[in-house]
Every structure is written in structure tokens, then in C-alpha cells.
Design a protein around this motif. Structure first.
Motif, PDB file in Angstrom:
ATOM      1  N   GLU A  82       0.833  -1.210   0.000  1.00 14.60           N
ATOM      2  CA  GLU A  82       0.000   0.000   0.000  1.00 14.60           C
ATOM      3  C   GLU A  82       0.867   1.259   0.000  1.00 14.60           C
ATOM      4  OE1 GLU A  82      -3.719   1.441  -0.540  1.00 14.60           O
ATOM      5  OE2 GLU A  82      -3.269  -0.675  -0.197  1.00 14.60           O
ATOM      6  N   ALA A 131       3.847   1.531  -1.324  1.00 15.09           N
ATOM      7  CA  ALA A 131       4.405   1.675  -2.672  1.00 15.09           C
ATOM      8  C   ALA A 131       3.399   2.326  -3.614  1.00 15.09           C
ATOM      9  CB  ALA A 131       4.842   0.309  -3.203  1.00 15.09           C
ATOM     10  N   ASN A 132       2.120   1.955  -3.459  1.00 18.57           N
ATOM     11  CA  ASN A 132       1.070   2.586  -4.267  1.00 18.57           C
ATOM     12  C   ASN A 132       0.946   4.072  -3.941  1.00 18.57           C
ATOM     13  OD1 ASN A 132       0.432   0.131  -5.489  1.00 18.57           O
ATOM     14  ND2 ASN A 132      -1.148  -0.370  -3.993  1.00 18.57           N
ATOM     15  N   ALA A 185       3.330   5.964  -2.750  1.00 14.30           N
ATOM     16  CA  ALA A 185       4.539   6.630  -3.240  1.00 14.30           C
ATOM     17  C   ALA A 185       4.423   6.961  -4.723  1.00 14.30           C
ATOM     18  CB  ALA A 185       5.762   5.740  -2.991  1.00 14.30           C
ATOM     19  N   ARG A 186       3.797   6.068  -5.500  1.00 11.02           N
ATOM     20  CA  ARG A 186       3.604   6.354  -6.931  1.00 11.02           C
ATOM     21  C   ARG A 186       2.630   7.518  -7.120  1.00 11.02           C
ATOM     22  NH1 ARG A 186       4.245   0.672  -7.429  1.00 11.02           N
ATOM     23  NH2 ARG A 186       2.025   0.285  -7.094  1.00 11.02           N
ATOM     24  N   LEU A 187       1.588   7.557  -6.287  1.00 12.79           N
ATOM     25  CA  LEU A 187       0.618   8.643  -6.384  1.00 12.79           C
ATOM     26  C   LEU A 187       1.224   9.993  -6.007  1.00 12.79           C
ATOM     27  CD1 LEU A 187      -2.565   6.984  -4.798  1.00 12.79           C
ATOM     28  CD2 LEU A 187      -2.234   7.583  -7.206  1.00 12.79           C
ATOM     29  N   GLN A 247       4.462  10.990  -6.235  1.00 11.23           N
ATOM     30  CA  GLN A 247       5.764  11.230  -6.834  1.00 11.23           C
ATOM     31  C   GLN A 247       6.013  12.726  -7.011  1.00 11.23           C
ATOM     32  OE1 GLN A 247       5.996   8.784 -10.331  1.00 11.23           O
ATOM     33  NE2 GLN A 247       8.033   8.078  -9.834  1.00 11.23           N
ATOM     34  N   HIS A 248       7.255  13.165  -6.737  1.00  9.44           N
ATOM     35  CA  HIS A 248       7.685  14.564  -6.926  1.00  9.44           C
ATOM     36  C   HIS A 248       6.933  15.537  -6.023  1.00  9.44           C
ATOM     37  CE1 HIS A 248       9.574  12.703 -10.339  1.00  9.44           C
ATOM     38  NE2 HIS A 248       8.431  12.541 -10.985  1.00  9.44           N
ATOM     39  N   ASP A 277       9.901  10.309  -1.343  1.00  9.46           N
ATOM     40  CA  ASP A 277      10.362  10.946  -2.573  1.00  9.46           C
ATOM     41  C   ASP A 277      11.828  11.352  -2.403  1.00  9.46           C
ATOM     42  OD1 ASP A 277       9.337  12.277  -5.222  1.00  9.46           O
ATOM     43  OD2 ASP A 277      10.603  13.776  -4.231  1.00  9.46           O
TER      44      ASP A 277
END
Length: 410
Positions: free
Chosen positions: A79, A81-82, A84-86, A88-89, A109
């Protein structure tokens, strides 16, 4: 430097004024934050102006803390990791702590790494209120509810540049297990970030609950069929007798219970206005498509899917292979294992003996069901048991038939 000192002193005076109840007119401090500041001053004897180095547990202790979380940790990492993708930056760090406030997993990040290092956002660091004052993770543990700690809400001056959003994670009996936190240096309180972390925490909680209660039956329900198997679904774990052994927070909200103590131990038929037989029928169906849960009175109120215990694998009997016995009605009399008086007289046996008895009971029940053409009422009469007991024993032994909805099951 002078300005920084003045701002720091001003924050310390704000904390004292809030705790003493002497805030200036127009200054508003959230009650949860004020209570946390009070704990920091009176219970933990912290100084808002005193720099505090984060405390880190030993490597062996950290390993132990990770292991005792069990599958929750691996579920949470997926969860995180998901998330972290959302994010990003966005210069945020995502952390999972155990119930003591020790960070057991971190994902962040790259642009946030310097701030994370200075602040102490790394595995093994203790972020309880006792250690670092009012903060997202520690105050979430103390209040056991989702919370945003935005900049000056922090007790220690050294953390007032941070904005932290944290949500609790509970087990199926309502015990606090962990917190999930997203922290950054945003200039605004991020209410949408709190919503995001709360949903992620519920996902972790629900998946961990489903993993933990495999020995029980699991009911997943909602008023709308489309919401079953979503974060908003209610989840109840129940034993073979129909007693509720665990629940998620959504179940409490849907059913109108204040806490787990009030719900766990109740009969599931009473709570959902249905019958245990109806739940067992749903557990024998293939797939997870929710169906209307038949009520005792009135129209259906819930849509649900039911999973049988993983430790009781199904012994489904294809209809084409069922051979109906032609013995007289009196022949398959109730085996000794079904007689209550006899059962109490049976001496205690070891595990191997229990397996033999269980297998004999299963075979006897299955033969009688076949002889009665899978008519539950006739089977109950022949074995001198109630229909509910027959259903319970079928559920325990995983006995099912593909066409249970037919006329023979009554």
C-alpha cells in the motif's frame, strides 16, 4: 537568527497559553492538539524550545518489532508503494509505525530525503509523543483517530516546519496495531492527504483482517452490492456457532456499534437479522459476487458474500455421482458421535484419534444426507438433531452440494 529565536519563543508561549486556557482572542487551537500539548508539558515534561535528538531502537529490537506485525507489514509495504507512486515529486515521506511509535517501514520521494534525514524519518526511530512531543504518528497513537498535525501544531519547535497526516490501523478486535503517516514540508494543511492516508490505512486493515481470520467464516457486506470488496465494506469474522469474533471499523459504522467490545461476542443472526443457514448457503457458492442476504422479516437490507474457513476445505459432491441408498428409514440410526449424552461420555483423545472421529462423523453425515436426498429436515429427524446443528456440522466438515438451492434442501 534573531527572528528565528523570536518565532521559537513565540511558539513556546503559544503552547503555554493554550494549556493554561489564556489564548488571545482570535487564536484557535484544535482541542486534540491542545490536549497533546498538555500531555507533553505535564506528563512527559518536555521543553518546546529544547532540541531533541530522535531515539533509535537497536537493530535486533527493530527486527523483532517487524516480525511481530506479521503479514500486516508486507501488506502495508504494498500500500505504501502505491501511495509513493501517487505522490511522486511531491517531497513527502510515507511511514508505518508499530503501536509504540517506532518506524518499521519508510518510503519517500528523493527530493524529501534531506528533510527526512534531518527530521529523523527512518526505520527504528521512535516517534511517540513521549519522545518527540505532538506529531502526526505519536498523536495519532494517543488519540487513536486520523489527524493532521500542521506546522505550529507540533510541540517541539524543531518540527514546526513539518505537516503530518496520520491514520490508525486496528486488528479485528479493535486493538491498535500501527499508524500510517505521510509527512512533508507543505505550507498548507493537506486535508486531501489525510483522506488519502486514511483510505490506505483502511485497505491495510481490511486485508490484514482477512489474512488473520482464515480459521473463521468471513462475511463481507454493504447496503449496496457495488460497495462489497471496497474499502467501505463491512467485514465480520464468525465461528461455526455464529458468534462474531472480529470486525473492521466499517462494520461498526454500518451496524451502528460504538466499539468492537459491543459487537464481538454477539450472534451474527441477531446483528444482521438473518439466519446462520442463509450465511452457510452463501459460503457454498462459487465466486465472490455479492447476493442479497435473506432477512427473517421484511425486504433484504444487506448485500453480502461469505467465505468459509480456509482450514475447512470443501468436499463438494458432484450431483451426478450421488448414489441414493435404499436402506429402510430406521437403518441409518444416529451414530454415537451425534448423541449428546454419549459425546459427553467419550474420553479425551489425542490429535490422531480426533481426526479419526471427525472423519467418521463426516462420512456418517454425508451418507445420511445422500440417503435423505440432501433434504436437511429429513436428515435432522433421522439423526435426531436440529437443522441448525446439521448445517453447522456440514459447514465444519466442508460438505457441500453444487445444487444447494434445489428443492431437496429444506
Amino acid at each position: 537568527m534573531m527572528r528565528l529565536r523570536l518565532e521559537s519563543r513565540g511558539h513556546a508561549e503559544l503552547v503555554l497559553s493554550a494549556v493554561r486556557g489564556s489564548l488571545m482572542k482570535g487564536v484557535d487551537i484544535d482541542e486534540a492538539v491542545r490536549c497533546s500539548w498538555n500531555r507533553c508539558l505535564t506528563t512527559y515534561a518536555l521543553d518546546a524550545l529544547q532540541p531533541k535528538k530522535p531515539t533509535t531502537v537497536e537493530r535486533g529490537d527493530l527486527k523483532y518489532r517487524k516480525e511481530r506485525l506479521g503479514s500486516l507489514l508486507s501488506i502495508a509495504r504494498i500500500e505504501m508503494a502505491n501511495l509513493a507512486r501517487l505522490m511522486q515529486h511531491t517531497q513527502y515521506g510515507i511511514m508505518l509505525t508499530d503501536w509504540d511509535g517506532v518506524i518499521v517501514s519508510y518510503a519517500g520521494d528523493p527530493g524529501f530525503s534531506d528533510t527526512a534525514r534531518r527530521s529523523g524519518f527512518r526505520e527504528g526511530v521512535i516517534w511517540s509523543e513521549r519522545e518527540l512531543g505532538t506529531n502526526g504518528m505519536g498523536t495519532c497513537l494517543a488519540t487513536q483517530r486520523p489527524i493532521v498535525i500542521h506546522k505550529r501544531d507540533h510541540f517541539l519547535v524543531q518540527n514546526t516546519q513539518l505537516t503530518c497526516s496520520a491514520a490508525p490501523i486496528f486488528d479485528m478486535q479493535g486493538k491498535l496495531l500501527a499508524t500510517l503517516d505521510i509527512s512533508g514540508a507543505s505550507s498548507r494543511a493537506q486535508t486531501h492527504t489525510l483522506a488519502l492516508v486514511d483510505i490506505a490505512a483502511q485497505n491495510i486493515e481490511n486485508r490484514a483482517l482477512l489474512e488473520a481470520c482464515k480459521k473463521f467464516g468471513v462475511l463481507r457486506f454493504h447496503r449496496c452490492a457495488e460497495f462489497v470488496s471496497t474499502p467501505g465494506e463491512g467485514v465480520l469474522a464468525f465461528d461455526e456457532g455464529g458468534t462474531i469474533r472480529g470486525a473492521n471499523r466499517s462494520a461498526l459504522k454500518l451496524l451502528g456499534y460504538r466499539n468492537h467490545e459491543a459487537l464481538c461476542g454477539q450472534r451474527i443472526e441477531t446483528v444482521l437479522d438473518t439466519s446462520l443457514e442463509a450465511l452457510l448457503h452463501l459460503s457454498w457458492r462459487h465466486g465472490f459476487r455479492p447476493d442479497g442476504l435473506p432477512p427473517r422479516f421484511g425486504p433484504p437490507r444487506w448485500f453480502a458474500s461469505v467465505q468459509a474457513p480456509a482450514e475447512a476445505p470443501r468436499r463438494a459432491i458432484p450431483v451426478a455421482t450421488v448414489q441414493v441408498e435404499t436402506r429402510p428409514a430406521a437403518a441409518p440410526a444416529a451414530p454415537a458421535v451425534y448423541d449428546a449424552a454419549t459425546a459427553r461420555a467419550v474420553p479425551r483423545v489425542d490429535a490422531a484419534g480426533a481426526d479419526v472421529l471427525g472423519s467418521a462423523e463426516c462420512d456418517a453425515l454425508r451418507r445420511t444426507l445422500e440417503a435423505c436426498r440432501w433434504n436437511i429436515s429429513a436428515t435432522a429427524v433421522r439423526l435426531r438433531l436440529s437443522r441448525r446443528t446439521i448445517y453447522r456440522k456440514m459447514y465444519r466438515h466442508g460438505i457441500a452440494r453444487h445444487d444447494l438451492g434445489g428443492d431437496s434442501v429444506k
